[in-house]
Structure formats: C-alpha cells, structure tokens
Write an enzyme that holds these catalytic residues in place. Sequence first.
Site, PDB file in Angstrom:
ATOM      1  N   GLY A   1       0.816  -1.228   0.000  1.00  7.71           N
ATOM      2  CA  GLY A   1       0.000   0.000   0.000  1.00  7.71           C
ATOM      3  C   GLY A   1       0.840   1.264   0.000  1.00  7.71           C
TER       4      GLY A   1
ATOM      5  CG  ASP B   1       3.544  10.708  -6.350  1.00  4.29           C
ATOM      6  OD1 ASP B   1       2.383  11.173  -6.398  1.00  4.29           O
ATOM      7  OD2 ASP B   1       4.109  10.376  -5.289  1.00  4.29           O
TER       8      ASP B   1
ATOM      9  CE  LYS C   1       4.010  12.717  -2.771  1.00  2.00           C
ATOM     10  NZ  LYS C   1       4.628  11.451  -2.395  1.00  2.00           N
TER      11      LYS C   1
END
Length: 816
Positions: free
Chosen positions: A665, A679, A683
Amino acid sequence: MFVLKFGGTSVATSENLKKVRNIVSEQSESQKVVVVVSALGGITNQLQECALLASEGKESYKEVLQSIEKRHIELCNELLSVKERNNTLTRTKLLLNDLEDIYRGVFLIRELSPRSLDHILSYGEVLSAAIISDYFRSTGLDTLLLDSKNFIKTDNRFGKATVDAKTTYTKIQKEFESAAQISVCPGFVASSKNDGLITTLGRGGSDYTAALIAAALEAKEIQIWTDVSGMMTSDPRLVPNAHPIEHLSYEEAMELSHFGAKVIYPPTIQPVLDADIPVHIKNTFQSDNPGTLISKDGPENGQVVKGTSCIQEIALCTLTGSGMIAVPNISYRLFGSLSRQEVNVIMITQASSEHSITVGIALDDIDKARQAISEEFSYEIETHKINPLEVETGLSIIALVGSRMKKQVGVSAKLFDTLSHNGVNIRAIAQGSTELNITVVIDKKDLKKSLNSIHESFFLSDRRKLHLFMIGVGNVGQVFIEQVKAQQEYLAKKHNLDVYIAGLANSRQMYFHEEGIDLENWQDLMENNHQKMDTEKFVEKMKDLNLRNSVCIDSTASEDIAKLYKDVLESSISIVTPNKIACSSSFNNFKELTDSAIKYKSKFLYETNVGAGLPVISTLNDLIKSGDEVHKIQAVLSGTLNFIFNNYDGTQKFSEVVQAAKEAGFTEPDPRIDLSGVDVMRKILILARVSGYKLELDDIVNNGFVPEECMNTDSLDEFYTKLDEHDEVFKEIYKKADKQNKRLKYVATFVDGKSQTGLEAFEADHPFYNLGGKDNIVLFHTNRYSDQPLVVKGAGAGAAVTASGIFADIMKIASA
Ligand code: ADP
Ligand code: ASP
Ligand code: MG
C-alpha cells in the site's frame, strides 16, 4: 386565582386528559383555578379542511366530519363511566348535529365566508370544554363550565378578531364573581360586541383567552401547559439540540413569539405584562420540569442571546426609486396603506440614503400588500419617481432575541460570521432600536442549516457538529473510517465535537444518511443501497442536504473528482484531500481554488498531498504567513521510491520490489506514477506554489531513471514484464552507487524558482543517507533558517499515516 391553559396535544386523548386532571386537581387544592382548553389536537385543522371541502362541493367532507364525530364520541366513552356519560353524550351529539347542519349548508350553497368559518371552528373548543368539564366533575372536582363567547368581546374581524379589552374585562369580572373552585372555559372563541356573532382570536388563540381572563381577574399566575418543557432556545422541530430557557422578560417572550416561537401566541403577553402577572410555560407530560418563567425582569446575568426564532415563509416587498427622497411622507403612506389592508409588517429596513424601503410580510399577505402599495403610490409609479414594487419570496426570517444584547458588542459580528462560514447569504438585516433583537432574512433552503449553526455558536459554546462526505473508500478511506469510528466518542466527550459521516462513495456506489452513517456496517449499507455513483450527483446531493460544517474528503486519485472542487468550495463545503491532481494542475486552477475557498469561507486543505501525515505543508504555510521566504527546498518526497531503493540490492528483480511496495500500500494505485517521477514532480510543484512561486509542472526538469519503453505500456502486467526485460539497467545504477559507498535517493530540488527531480547518490554524511523505510525528508532553506535548514522527517507513505493526516486537517476545520 391561577389560570391554567392546556393546549391541543395536552387534551388530545383520554390518557393525556388524565394527566391534565391530576395537574388541575393539585393546583386547585390551594386556590381557585380557571382552566382554559384548546380543541382536541388536530381538530381545528380538520374542521377547517372539512369546511373547505364542503364549500368546494366535495362529498368527501362527510368522511372528515365522521372522523371528527368519532373522536369526540370515543373520548366521552373513554373518560366517563356508562352511568355518567349519558348527559355528556347527548350534549356532544347535539353539538355535532348542529355542526353537520352547518356543513350541509356550506355544501349546498358552496360558500364559506370568514364569518361562517369562525362559527364552524368555534365548535372545536366548545366541544372539548364541555367534555372536559363533565369529566372533571365526574372525578369529584368542583367544576363549572363557562362559555367564553359570553365574556370575550371583539370587533367583527372574523378570523382574527380584535378584543375590546374594557368590555371584556368588565364582563369577565362579573362572570367570575361567584366562580366554582374550577372553572372550565373554551379558549380561542369569542363574540362580537355589537351583534353577538361568533368570532375567534386567530389560530393558536387559546393562550390569549387565558391571558385576558388572568389580567381581568388579576390572577397570581398563568400557566401555559403544552407539549414541550418551556420556551426553547430555538424551534425544537428544526433544531434538535434546542433546550428550554429558564427565565425570560415579557419583552423577550414577545419578541420570540412575534418571530415565530409557536409555543406562545403573540398577543398573549400584552395583557399579562400590563397586569404584571408571571407566565409559566410547563410540559403536561413532564410536569416536574421547571419550564420557562416569563416575568417583568429577566435575570441581570445569564445568556446575552436568550433564544432564536424563525418564520419559515416570508416575502420581502421593496420600494425603490431615486425620486423617493423628494416624495413626502413615504414611510407614513407605505405603512398606512398596509395597515388599512390589515397587513402585518414583520420587519422593516430602510437604506440610509432613503432610496429604498423593504418590509417583510407573511406570505399570505402578498396580494393585499402588492395592491395596497401599488394603489398608494400609483401616481409616483406612473411618473417614474418610484419603481414598481419588487416582491421576493422563498425567504425565511431568523430573529436573535435577548435584552442584554444592547450591552454587549460583537453579537451581530458573531451572527454574520457564523452564517458566512456556512455559505448563507443574508438578504436583509434589521435591528430594533431597543436592540432587543437582530433579524436576518435568508433563503428558505438555508433555514435549517442557519438555525443549527447559530444555535451551536450562541448556545452550545464549543459544541460543534461536522458532517463528512467521503469519496473513495480504498486503503486510506477505510483506515480513515476506522479512525473516525474509534474517535467519535472521545471527540464528543473531550472536544464537544460530533463527527458524522453523512455520505460515502466508491467508484460504483454512493450512500447518504443525513443523521450519520452507521459505521459498524457501512460497507453493507453502501453496497445494498443500489445508488450508482455519479460524481456530479454526489456533489449535488451534498449541496441539497445543505448541512452545516460540511467537509468533502476526496481520497481518490481521480481527475474527474478534482474537477468538481471549485463547485464544492463555492458551496461553502470544505475539502480535505490527499489527491494531488487539483493542486498540481495549472497554476490558474490552483489559484482559483484557493481564492474560492477564501471567498466562500470554506477550507481547502491538502496536507496529505506531500509527505502523507507529516506536517510539511502546514510548516511551510506557517513560515510564509509569518513573513519568511523560501530559497531552496531539497527533499525526498516519494515514500514509494525510498522504500524501493531501501529494499533493492541488485540480488532480486527490480519489478519484485516494485510489486512488494504496491502490495504493502505504499504506491499510487498505478505505480508508474511513482516510478516515472511524476508523483515527486507534483509534490515539489505544490511545495513551490505554497512557497509563493508561480510554477507549472512543465517547468520542472525530470531526470527519470526508468527506460521509456517500460513507461509506455498499456497495462501493469506489461509494465512489470518490461521492467524485467530492462532489469540490467537498474542493477547497473545500484552497483555504481554501491561501489562508491553511496545510497540512491530520488530527490526533488527547488532553488530560487527552478526545480528538478531525479535519482541521486549520497554519501554517509548526508542527511538523506540514513533515510530508512518509506520515510520522507524535506529541508527548507529560508531567510530564518539560513545556516541550518528546517527539517521535517518521518513516515511519508501508507494508509494509516495518510488517514491521520486527513484527520488532522479535519480537526483544523473543526477548530477554525
Ligand atoms: P399547544 O397546542 O399546546 O398550544 P403549540 O403547538 O401551539 O402547542 O405550541 C407548542 C409547539 O411549539 C411545540 O411543540 C414546538 O414544536 C413549537 N415551537 C416552535 N418554536 C418553539 C420554541 N422556541 N420553544 C418551544 N416550542 C416551540
Ligand atoms: N384550536 C385553535 C388552533 O388550533 C386554538 C388553539 O389551540 O390555541 O389554532
Ligand atoms: Mg398554541
């Protein structure tokens, strides 16, 4: 002498009447009492409905009449023994026969004048008083039935007659000269002074009957027995948390009832105020409760705002025109014309420029008001000095009442703040010159939300209710729900915060429950509800429910949902989200969202966009807000990539480590988003924007390490296969760093407006070298932190920390 009035619910059934009897018996032990009764609960409405049906020629009036008859006959049978009921039954049946004849007349003539309606409605109280007095007598109480029509004298304004106080008082004093221990009188009914026709005092008028009798007889006290434990801080039908007010002054009670607190009929207070008689509002069903005392002076200390009340449907009539200043006596003529048409003005506001006057009136009075005003100003309207009357409907009025408000600053500020935080638009404001009340007019659709939020702000000190709407119940969402479940009781007890999940959705289903979804089996409830998820409908539903302190949590990675943020924020619903799409979209869109949040007083919180639950964004915000400037940010922002490079040592396949990260996860739903570096780019982009720089995603240079061929794949399986085909590439990168005793970190840097991301190798003395597991680290180099950077470090991925971060944002909203 005491006067006791029992309302419709109190006398509705034989069971309730037994309670009434006990109260009367107890009170009459030490003094004489007058008992004023309403019609059995619901009967006045039925009498009216029946009359309307008959006047429209509808045979169905007979069914309604039958049910009216049945209730009264059954009540006689239940209250009185066989031996005693004969006389009562005969009298009741005679009255009902008369009523039947009258209805037949209305049916045949198809006409129902206000005069006939008053005559018909009077039967409700006449019947109940007769049955109740017989019942009291049969149980040994010294009781006499009196007919209020003989001594309450009015003019001929059928429907809501005006009482002639002088004649009425004289007649009452005479009638009660040799009163029995208990006198029972029907409320509401009266007769005209000049011709003795039956009139009524207006709906709810039994309270007024009691007040008139009390004032005429200089009673020691009047008690209004009803179905609630006093005048409440708000209408209990709309505000479940409302509680009884201990003590009110006459003026405060008058204001509250004028603005809709139904428990007391507005004209009731005047006669008792003049005679200085205390009024006690008590609950027939909980007679031990203290109830509310209304008397001359309220207590000097205590609540500044005593209560709020509301009228659900009002209309605003506005007269405008530049010529108004030149027209003499505008207000005098306006109010004169309304009063001649018997239009009751609920509120008035006038612009100080005198260009406009607005009056609030009951919805039923619109036609009369329009006609009265248009006729009065016909000349000015024709000559364009004044514009035609504007009428707005669909509005409600809320009043805040308290005599100590005038000594306290900030009450209106708090009221307006509460409403604006909930996205409620105020259409008109008025404050009486006595400063006993502040009234606001709002859209009717916002009434419940407004009343509840005002009630929370003024009466429950810190108690607040949060309504959460969750989209996305994957890893993070599920853990979050568990956290809410575990914390609910603690938050309610320790923080006076009631947190409810009012809506839930995954990509297939959605489910709503205004009172809060049962979190023990939310999965079943959502799955079995069969309401297909539709993001736009989800947003519409949140808006329609219009609940105060609403927060939408988007724990998806979906672009479709991010597109709806603006609409949500502009509906004054806050957003909390780990979804980075919106904040990393175009700068203009990001700016629009943050601006909308400010404008509509909603909150847009996205702490979990960067570093999961770590306080990265809030730290940065605090620096910027306090005047610091950011020069450089250096950070490891991908928990996923950190996990991967902390676990990869060239002995296993790179794809296996990636899959292990996904299973644990720690990746985005699509790990390619992590591996491509996108990603991380998102950020650092968000951090740069929060630092105050206008940057776009394209401005960031991304030095990716995964071969293009792997990234350009159509499925995850294909992606893993391609990774395997290129396994050597990853091995090489690892070996090179390892040979130099360095460790690989995927780093994002932002220096003086420029940003890049990529894989870098660090030696043992660098703070990044020992960054274990899936941790993140951010170094902020600022004016204040110039020698040593400000460091935020810790777990930067995973469902539990992300869910905690969402929770922290929600707590920020709760304490805002
Ligand atoms: P009764 O038939 O006893 O005269 P009413 O129905 O006229 O009773 O008035 C009582 C009702 O008024 C309560 O049941 C409550 O729903 C409603 N109500 C509205 N506002 C208030 C308030 N501020 N305080 C108490 N009751 C209120
Ligand atoms: N029965 C009348 C009504 O329902 C009067 C009252 O109950 O006070 O309006
Ligand atoms: Mg009432």
